[in-house]
Each structure stands twice: as structure tokens, then as C-alpha cells.
Motif scaffolding. Structure first.
Motif, PDB file in Angstrom:
ATOM      1  N   ASP A  63      34.731  28.923  45.215  1.00 49.77           N
ATOM      2  CA  ASP A  63      35.584  29.588  46.204  1.00 49.77           C
ATOM      3  C   ASP A  63      36.165  30.899  45.675  1.00 49.77           C
ATOM      4  N   HIS A  64      35.762  31.278  44.453  1.00 52.17           N
ATOM      5  CA  HIS A  64      36.194  32.557  43.884  1.00 52.17           C
ATOM      6  C   HIS A  64      35.024  33.464  43.494  1.00 52.17           C
ATOM      7  N   VAL A  65      33.813  32.895  43.387  1.00 49.84           N
ATOM      8  CA  VAL A  65      32.639  33.731  43.066  1.00 49.84           C
ATOM      9  C   VAL A  65      31.432  33.414  43.953  1.00 49.84           C
ATOM     10  N   GLY A  66      31.629  32.603  44.993  1.00 44.94           N
ATOM     11  CA  GLY A  66      30.491  32.122  45.781  1.00 44.94           C
ATOM     12  C   GLY A  66      29.643  33.183  46.442  1.00 44.94           C
ATOM     13  N   PHE A  96      26.253  33.403  34.446  1.00 48.91           N
ATOM     14  CA  PHE A  96      26.351  33.159  35.884  1.00 48.91           C
ATOM     15  C   PHE A  96      25.469  34.139  36.651  1.00 48.91           C
ATOM     16  N   PHE A  97      25.571  35.412  36.324  1.00 48.44           N
ATOM     17  CA  PHE A  97      24.754  36.414  37.008  1.00 48.44           C
ATOM     18  C   PHE A  97      23.260  36.154  36.791  1.00 48.44           C
ATOM     19  N   ALA A  98      22.900  35.795  35.581  1.00 48.25           N
ATOM     20  CA  ALA A  98      21.489  35.525  35.292  1.00 48.25           C
ATOM     21  C   ALA A  98      20.974  34.361  36.135  1.00 48.25           C
ATOM     22  N   CYS A  99      21.794  33.344  36.338  1.00 50.34           N
ATOM     23  CA  CYS A  99      21.395  32.164  37.115  1.00 50.34           C
ATOM     24  C   CYS A  99      21.188  32.477  38.595  1.00 50.34           C
ATOM     25  N   ILE A 100      21.892  33.498  39.109  1.00 53.19           N
ATOM     26  CA  ILE A 100      21.753  33.819  40.531  1.00 53.19           C
ATOM     27  C   ILE A 100      20.898  35.070  40.764  1.00 53.19           C
ATOM     28  N   GLY A 101      20.257  35.560  39.706  1.00 51.65           N
ATOM     29  CA  GLY A 101      19.308  36.656  39.862  1.00 51.65           C
ATOM     30  C   GLY A 101      19.911  38.042  39.903  1.00 51.65           C
TER      31      GLY A 101
END
Length: 236
Positions: A63-66, A96-101
């Protein structure tokens, strides 16, 4: 004063994920970016004219980075700019950024605990991160932001306000507090209950405390009756 896109806790979906912004000419500061935030930014046309975007992240709960990835993609591909992301744990946010591309060429990361920018619209802005108590599984931070128009403390999600922050507040180092506040009150709560906030903040300072991230167990009138403020949702 900050303008709020949403003011609700993770499960209080009717009020949207808590996120705030300050916009001035071509500059935009965005504070947290939960799952409902990108849609609201588009709906309210907040991206219009933006050339410099600064995103301050307090922690990595959904709910803060979704929708943080969507915001960065939109900036990179549509607005033609790289947002600057402020978050003091470099390894965590890069993973986190790497996991979401989201590749490293799409953003600028500032992971200093004390940092800031000199922006043509905002002038000299400083950001100081402070660790807060929230959950044991991930780090969480509040921050103090100072600019020429004033200074404020933003708690993110926190079940307490540190003595350091309280002392600096009482000494006038910043003039507004934005605090995670909930109705639920139990041992081990990861959020600040209204009862606990009442104990911490004496009556003479309450008009400078703005409650946000409200859960389903609290009514704004309860907060106001105690002398605090409730942030309002920006409607455009």
C-alpha cells in the motif's frame, strides 16, 4: 500543506492508499506510491506539465509501493524523465525494482539518510530519514522535509513517535506532523492508535498534528474531537 491522494490504511480501501504530493510548476514531490496511487495521479491529471519528479518512499509494503513501478514506467516512456527516488536502504529498493522489471536506467536513486535537491521550482529542499517502529520484517522510515516555505515530519507507517522527533517538534524545528493513526488499540499494534497519540501529544501541539492512514475503526470526528486534524483527500 501537503495534498493527499488517499488517506486510508491498507485495508481501508474506500479512502485509497495513503499518499501525498506537492506540485509547483514543473516539479512534483510524491510521498509513497501504493497500489491505488498511479490511477489517482492519472485521474487528477497531476502529471500534467511535470518535468522533475521526486518520490520519497517510507517502506516497501504494497500500500506504499504497489504502483511505484507504473509511475516510473510512465515517467520514462511517456513524460521522458527519470524520477529521483529517495529511500535509505539501497539494496532493498534495488532488489524490489529488479523484481518488477524496473531497470536502473529508468530512475535515479538517492539512498542517503540525509539528502536533498536544488530544484528550479522548489528551491533548496532537504530530506532527513529517521527509522520508525512498524514491523519486524522490513525497515520503515519517517522523514523530515525542509523547504523555504516550511518544514514537516511525515511518519510513514509507525506505531510510535520517537523522543528525538517529539523534542525537535516542540523546539519548532518543523511546524507540521503527519502521523499514521488508527482506531484499533492492542498490544503489538504496528500502527499508532488514537489513544496512544493522545498520550504522546499534549493539547497545545495538537493543532499541528495531521492524522492520516486511517483504518476502518476510526471516525474523523473522533480525531477532531481530541484536538487533532484529519487530512483530506484532494479532489482536484
Amino acid at each position: 500543506m501537503l495534498k493527499f491522494i488517499g488517506i486510508g490504511s491498507a485495508f481501508n480501501t474506500k479512502w485509497g492508499n495513503t499518499s501525498a504530493f506537492i506540485k509547483k510548476n514543473n516539479g512534483l514531490f510524491l510521498f509513497d506510491c501504493g497500489g491505488t496511487v498511479f490511477h489517482r495521479l492519472q485521474e487528477l491529471s497531476i502529471f500534467d506539465g511535470v518535468k522533475n519528479l521526486y518520490i520519497v518512499i517510507t517502506h516497501t509494503h504494497p500500500d506504499h509501493v504497489g504502483s511505484l513501478g507504473e509511475v516510473i514506467f510512465y515517467c520514462y516512456y511517456i513524460l521522458g524523465c527519470k524520477p529521483t527516488v529517495f529511500f535509505p536502504n539501497r539494496e532493498l529498493i534495488e532488489n524490489f525494482f529488479a523484481c518488477i522489471g524496473v531497470s536502473k536506467d529508468m530512475y535515479v536513486l538517492d539512498s542517503r539518510e540525509k539528502s536533498g535537491v536544488i530544484d528550479k521550482d522548489f528551491g533548496d529542499v532537504s530530506i532527513e530519514f529517521l527509522s520508525v517502529t512498524h514491523v519486524e520484517t522490513i525497515p520503515a522510515y519517517g522523514f523530515i522535509m525542509k523547504q523555504k516555505t516550511g518544514a514537516f515530519y511525515y511518519s510513514g507507517d509507525a506505531n510510535n513517535i520517537s523522543q528525538e522527533v517529539l523534542t525537535r517538534f516542540r523546539n519548532g524545528e518543523f511546524d507540521q506532523v503527519y502521523q499514521d493513526t488508527c482506531g484499533l488499540d492492542y498490544e503489538g499494534n504496528s500502527h499508532m492508535s488514537l489513544r496512544k497519540l493522545e498520550e504522546i501529544i499534549s493539547i497545545e501541539f495538537r493543532d499541528k498534528v495531521n492524522c492520516m492512514h486511517l483504518d476502518n475503526h476510526i471516525h474523523p470526528k473522533e480525531v477532531i474531537d481530541k484536538g487533532f486534524n484529519v487530512v483530506e483527500i484532494f479532489r482536484g
